[in-house]
Design an enzyme around this catalytic site. Structure first.
Site, PDB file in Angstrom:
ATOM      1  N   ARG A 179      30.614  15.093  99.232  1.00  0.00           N
ATOM      2  CA  ARG A 179      31.462  15.410 100.418  1.00  0.00           C
ATOM      3  C   ARG A 179      31.946  16.819 100.640  1.00  0.00           C
ATOM      4  NH1 ARG A 179      34.292  11.526 103.311  1.00  0.00           N
ATOM      5  NH2 ARG A 179      33.223   9.810 101.698  1.00  0.00           N
TER       6      ARG A 179
ATOM      7  N   ASP B 133      36.474   6.883 111.262  1.00  0.00           N
ATOM      8  CA  ASP B 133      37.210   5.656 110.766  1.00  0.00           C
ATOM      9  C   ASP B 133      38.571   5.202 111.374  1.00  0.00           C
ATOM     10  OD1 ASP B 133      35.392   5.397 108.638  1.00  0.00           O
ATOM     11  OD2 ASP B 133      36.508   6.346 106.958  1.00  0.00           O
TER      12      ASP B 133
ATOM     13  N   GLU C 161      45.122  19.468 110.249  1.00  0.00           N
ATOM     14  CA  GLU C 161      45.087  18.610 109.096  1.00  0.00           C
ATOM     15  C   GLU C 161      46.279  18.926 108.125  1.00  0.00           C
ATOM     16  OE1 GLU C 161      43.929  16.994 105.656  1.00  0.00           O
ATOM     17  OE2 GLU C 161      42.442  16.986 107.545  1.00  0.00           O
ATOM     18  N   GLN C 162      46.526  17.508 107.589  1.00  0.00           N
ATOM     19  CA  GLN C 162      47.525  17.363 106.901  1.00  0.00           C
ATOM     20  C   GLN C 162      47.663  17.999 105.561  1.00  0.00           C
ATOM     21  OE1 GLN C 162      48.956  13.380 106.170  1.00  0.00           O
ATOM     22  NE2 GLN C 162      46.939  12.550 105.612  1.00  0.00           N
TER      23      GLN C 162
ATOM     24  N   TYR D 226      22.855   8.077  93.044  1.00  0.00           N
ATOM     25  CA  TYR D 226      21.856   8.963  93.637  1.00  0.00           C
ATOM     26  C   TYR D 226      22.143  10.657  93.131  1.00  0.00           C
ATOM     27  CZ  TYR D 226      25.334   8.708  97.289  1.00  0.00           C
ATOM     28  OH  TYR D 226      26.475   8.719  98.077  1.00  0.00           O
TER      29      TYR D 226
END
Length: 395
Positions: free
Chosen positions: A104, A291, A30-31, A213
């Site tokens: 998230r 993605d 992970e960068q 929401y």
């Protein structure tokens, strides 16, 4: 089998957890220098939460999330309301799993902790991929300022601007949609009582729509919106803006909408770009997910769920075919490409549906909503999506 995953997002961490549970040796590169709180809310429908159940983390996810009782449509100008569909207990009864809304970062934390519980050093931070080479016996991952790493397989889960995809297939042509998105997270105590509700709401109007929401067990309200005919071209969801600029994009919208916007401590905006789905995700010992493989517009609330599904199916395929990585990666993308392509196309079609000029007047809106959100049409758009079960899909 040693597997490298580039990108510690939802799909990358889901794949890592599912693979570790099946006995593979996984390292996630992970960068970012730290896994910190970024982003906003996510919607994860039953097809996604079913994966969490299979991974044994559903209870931990539910403890950090919110389960809306349903979804509603509201008209941009008058606030007129129509019920879209029920969720809550009905989602569990109908689809066998809950529909959740979650910050998230909260979901990211649950996944990261589950991965580290199986392999404490699995997630390597400050590890930015700059190149990849492969040969018949393995893959070499080049990292900025660090020694290169050799693995048997490599998974590119590094998002819409994927360096792995670029190295495999070249630049992915993107077209600006003319649509700009906004996001923000609102402390619930900043909202008036009539806006503190246990439903998800889609505000629809000519040239734009808004979704809100609850998240984080109801402590926060997620706000995301889009507006057409803008020239902001920056495709970064972390570009800060101002409340005044956001308000200026929604003149004439209902006062409830303006109340949400004024309560956002820090709004962010980014440009929405569209890309054609890839017809192939794999080259030799390298494949893509999330993605990196199928970037999509956020109009079917399924980007995270598709990445989660990808990660689980990839692990199942590698388990099923053992050392024959070629068969495994072929089975993986054969199972995933038709479904994710359909989701990409469905999300794109919703842009026109949510922003239709017929919504300009209350009279036109009534007829339009009666037609487009007829229960049969709603079922056609969502049943296939929610019922899909990646824990049993043939490979």
């Amino acid at each position: 089998m040693r597997i490298a995953i580039v990108g510690a997002g939802m799909g990358g961490l889901t794949a890592a957890l599912a693979l570790l549970q099946r006995g593979f040796d996984v390292t996630v590169y992970e960068q970012a220098e730290e896994l910190r709180e970024v982003g906003a809310g996510l919607q994860v429908s039953a097809n996604g939460t079913r994966v969490f159940d299979a991974l044994g983390i559903l209870d931990k996810v539910l403890a950090q999330s919110f389960c809306p009782v349903g979804k509603e449509i509201r008209l941009w100008s008058t606030g007129q309301t129509w019920k879209l569909f029920d969720l809550g207990p009905q989602s569990v009864e109908r689809y066998g799993a809950p529909y959740i809304t979650i910050h998230r970062n909260d979901l990211h934390t649950v996944l990261a902790e589950a991965v580290r519980a199986l392999k404490p050093d699995a997630i390597q931070l400050a590890s930015r991929c700059v190149d990849v080479e492969q040969w018949s016996g393995g893959v070499m991952l080049s990292l900025a300022g660090k020694p290169s790493q050799r693995h048997d397989l490599l998974v590119g889960a590094d998002g819409v601007h994927s360096i792995i995809r670029q190295k495999l297939f070249g630049e992915m042509q993107a077209a600006f949609t003319g649509i700009v998105a906004w996001r923000g997270v609102i402390p619930m105590e900043k909202l008036p009582a009539h806006l503190v509700r246990d439903v998800g709401i889609n505000w629809i109007g000519p040239g734009g729509h808004i979704v809100n929401y609850p998240i984080r067990r109801g402590d926060l309200m997620n706000f995301s919106s889009v507006v057409e005919n803008q020239d902001w071209k920056t495709e970064s969801w972390s570009s800060p803006s101002t409340v005044e600029a956001c308000l200026a994009d929604y003149p004439g919208w209902h006062e409830d909408v303006h109340t949400y916007i004024r309560a956002i401590p820090q709004p962010f905006r980014w440009a929405l770009l569209s890309r054609k789905p890839l017809e192939n995700w794999t080259a030799g010992r390298v494949t893509l997910l999330g993605d990196a493989a199928h970037p999509m517009l956020p109009f079917l609330a399924s980007g995270a769920s598709m990445a989660i599904e990808d990660g689980f199916v990839l692990a199942r395929a590698l388990e099923a075919y053992g050392a024959d990585h070629a068969k495994a990666l072929t089975a993986y993308q054969t199972a995933r490409i038709p479904r994710t392509t359909r989701v990409v196309q469905g999300a794109a079609s919703n842009a026109e549906r949510f922003h239709n000029p017929a919504l300009a007047s209350a009279e036109g809106a009534q007829a339009y909503v009666d037609r487009e959100w007829d229960p049969q049409r709603v079922a056609e758009r969502y049943e296939w999506l929610f019922r899909h079960d990646v824990t049993t899909v043939p490979l």
